[in-house]
Design an enzyme around this catalytic site. Structure first.
Site, PDB file in Angstrom:
ATOM      1  N   ASP A 198      55.220  -7.349  51.705  1.00  0.00           N
ATOM      2  CA  ASP A 198      56.239  -6.403  52.153  1.00  0.00           C
ATOM      3  C   ASP A 198      56.881  -6.872  53.454  1.00  0.00           C
ATOM      4  OD1 ASP A 198      55.774  -4.764  50.016  1.00  0.00           O
ATOM      5  OD2 ASP A 198      54.475  -3.371  51.094  1.00  0.00           O
ATOM      6  N   LYS A 224      59.457  -3.894  50.662  1.00  0.00           N
ATOM      7  CA  LYS A 224      59.334  -2.438  50.648  1.00  0.00           C
ATOM      8  C   LYS A 224      59.454  -1.941  52.077  1.00  0.00           C
ATOM      9  CE  LYS A 224      58.415  -0.105  47.689  1.00  0.00           C
ATOM     10  NZ  LYS A 224      59.364   0.677  46.849  1.00  0.00           N
ATOM     11  N   MET A 242      56.013   7.558  58.437  1.00  0.00           N
ATOM     12  CA  MET A 242      57.389   7.520  57.924  1.00  0.00           C
ATOM     13  C   MET A 242      58.117   8.843  58.168  1.00  0.00           C
ATOM     14  SD  MET A 242      56.388   5.587  54.353  1.00  0.00           S
ATOM     15  CE  MET A 242      55.036   6.759  54.051  1.00  0.00           C
TER      16      MET A 242
END
Length: 493
Positions: free
Chosen positions: A270, A292, A407
């Site tokens: 990632d 990602k 996040m």
């Protein structure tokens, strides 16, 4: 490492990264075979004694020239060497003494002697080292980790020998003493493995299993035939390993993760995986960026999973390298289910999740018994990019609770609004940390109601971790509240 370019469409395709380039080397690490060959050592000092012992341990027949040998040198000569031989000549050296030498070492008292020895050794065609005089050295000894036939040499190009010794101590802790016996067994079975197993995957499978056993603190088996036969049959369809790279700092990776990177054929990584982590991987492994990243153009999950399965079916050993821990907000469940449905073996290597790294950096216990009895890890957005509708903020934020939100940058205002509506106090301590455990790490401390403004003002698109709870506002313990033995230890100075 050069990252691949990001296309301008709404999704990314897995992109192969450029092969890793070998960086500049201050010196070329080589291992010189001295078994049965002649070595010359001029000098009888303590430093010369160590060099004589090392040369003889490597199998050299060492002629020592020293008019006044120290007690250490005399003691070494008396007890003999682990291999090779040691012969003391109680006189100074002459250029003729270097004839036929495979290696030459001198502990010179003056620059003139160093120059003379260097020139004589070059004339004789022998690699030369003058102790503590780099200008007259063609090679250095460095620090040694001995698990012979496994031998690790460590060099700092003479710049910082003490640093080299510190590195040696660290490496020593990683290599079990029994590794020497496994190394000797490897030399015995090498020809049998090459004869009975095909080149490529079958041989690598055998040596991977061999290495796992060698590092498992078990004694070597008397017969490895069963292991060879198993390696010839296993893993022909390949396998997948989900590996946690940790939050950024390569030193936070586990040893199991490192071994997985060293043994794989392909790495799907990632964007958040740090370059220093990738540098630890097997050089021959193909690296594919699958990008990602929350809030950015990313590869589709179904494309990544399909690629994993295709590569494994080609007989490859595939590592799916994820930032942090693969089992925490890493969509590992979807990947595991799909790979298993394809009949492919899959395993997981856990990693240090960002919340744990954050707590250690802040020096804050997420479950300090005076402030929090529960801790929760929460995602800050749903697959639609909004705060999850079913998230009960009141259940995770408040008295006696610590909440860590992954996040949550784009939804920080919605999170705070929902918390305030649930009656959570606006002055509840809060922390925001960008790029946890990386060189560009940033930390904000404040209270819940100031969090959205701080996130917006930071204007940082790095990975963000938000944490809320009384543990982040706890003051240092009052000395009077500490147990008597602890107070006495502090007062003792």
């Amino acid at each position: 490492m050069t990252r691949p370019m990001i296309p301008n469409d709404s999704s990314r395709r897995p992109a192969e990264a450029a092969p890793q380039r070998l960086g500049e080397l201050a010196v070329l690490p080589v291992f010189l075979g001295l078994k049965g060959r002649r070595g010359v050592l001029a000098g009888g000092s303590e430093a010369a004694t160590w060099k004589a012992e090392v040369l003889a341990a490597a199998g050299a027949d060492v002629d020592v020239y020293a008019a006044e040998p120290t007690e250490e040198m005399l003691a070494l000569i008396a007890r003999g060497a682990a291999d090779g031989s040691l012969t003391l000549h109680t006189r100074g050296w002459t250029p003729a003494d270097l004839a036929g030498a495979a290696v030459a070492v001198c502990d010179a008292e003056t620059e003139a002697e160093a120059q003379a020895f260097h020139d004589a050794a070059r004339e004789a065609g022998a690699p030369v080292n003058v102790i503590d005089k780099p200008a007259f050295c063609q090679f250095q000894f460095g620090s040694i980790v001995n698990r012979s036939p496994v031998v690790v040499g460590i060099s700092t190009d003479g710049a910082a020998p003490i640093v080299g010794q510190a590195v040696r101590r660290r490496v020593e802790t990683l290599l079990p003493p029994g590794l020497a016996d496994w190394g000797k067994l490897a030399a015995k079975v090498r020809a049998k493995v090459m004869d009975r197993l095909e080149m490529g995957r079958p041989r690598r499978v055998f040596w991977e299993r061999f290495a796992d056993l060698a590092f498992g603190n078990t004694a070597p088996p008397e017969d490895v035939d069963a292991l060879i036969e198993t390696a010839g049959r296993e893993r022909q369809a390949g396998r997948v390993t989900l590996v946690g790279a940790g939050p950024g700092d390569a030193e936070l990776m586990t040893l199991q993760a490192l071994r997985a990177l060293q043994a794989c054929d392909v790495i799907l990584f990632d964007d958040l995986v740090a370059d220093e982590v990738l540098e630890l991987a097997r050089r021959e492994a193909k690296r594919i960026c699958v990008g990602k990243r929350g809030g950015r153009v990313s590869c589709k999950q179904e494309d990544i999973t399909a690629l994993m399965i295709r590569l494994a079916k080609q007989g490859r050993s595939v590592v799916r390298l994820k930032s942090g821990d693969p089992m925490i907000f890493g969509r590992a469940g979807e990947e595991i289910a799909a790979v298993r449905a394809a009949g492919i073996e899959i395993s997981v290597v856990p990693g240090v999740t960002a919340a744990s790294a954050m707590a250690s950096i802040l020096g804050t216990s997420l479950t300090h018994r005076d402030h929090a009895q529960t801790v929760s890890f929460t995602t800050g957005h749903s697959r639609h990019g909004k705060l999850p509708e079913g998230l009960d903020v009141a259940a995770i934020v408040g008295e006696g609770r610590t909440a860590v939100v992954y996040m949550g940058g784009r939804t920080s205002q919605a999170f705070v609004d929902r918390a305030r509506e649930a009656g959570v106090a606006g002055d509840t301590p809060a922390v925001a940390m960008w790029n946890v455990a990386r060189a560009d790490q940033r930390i904000w401390r404040g209270v819940l109601e100031g969090l959205p403004a701080a996130v917006q003002a930071a204007d940082d698109d790095g990975p963000l971790l938000i944490a809320i709870g009384g543990v982040f506002g706890a003051e240092a313990a009052d000395l009077a509240d500490l147990p008597e033995p602890v107070r006495q230890a502090i007062a003792a100075g």
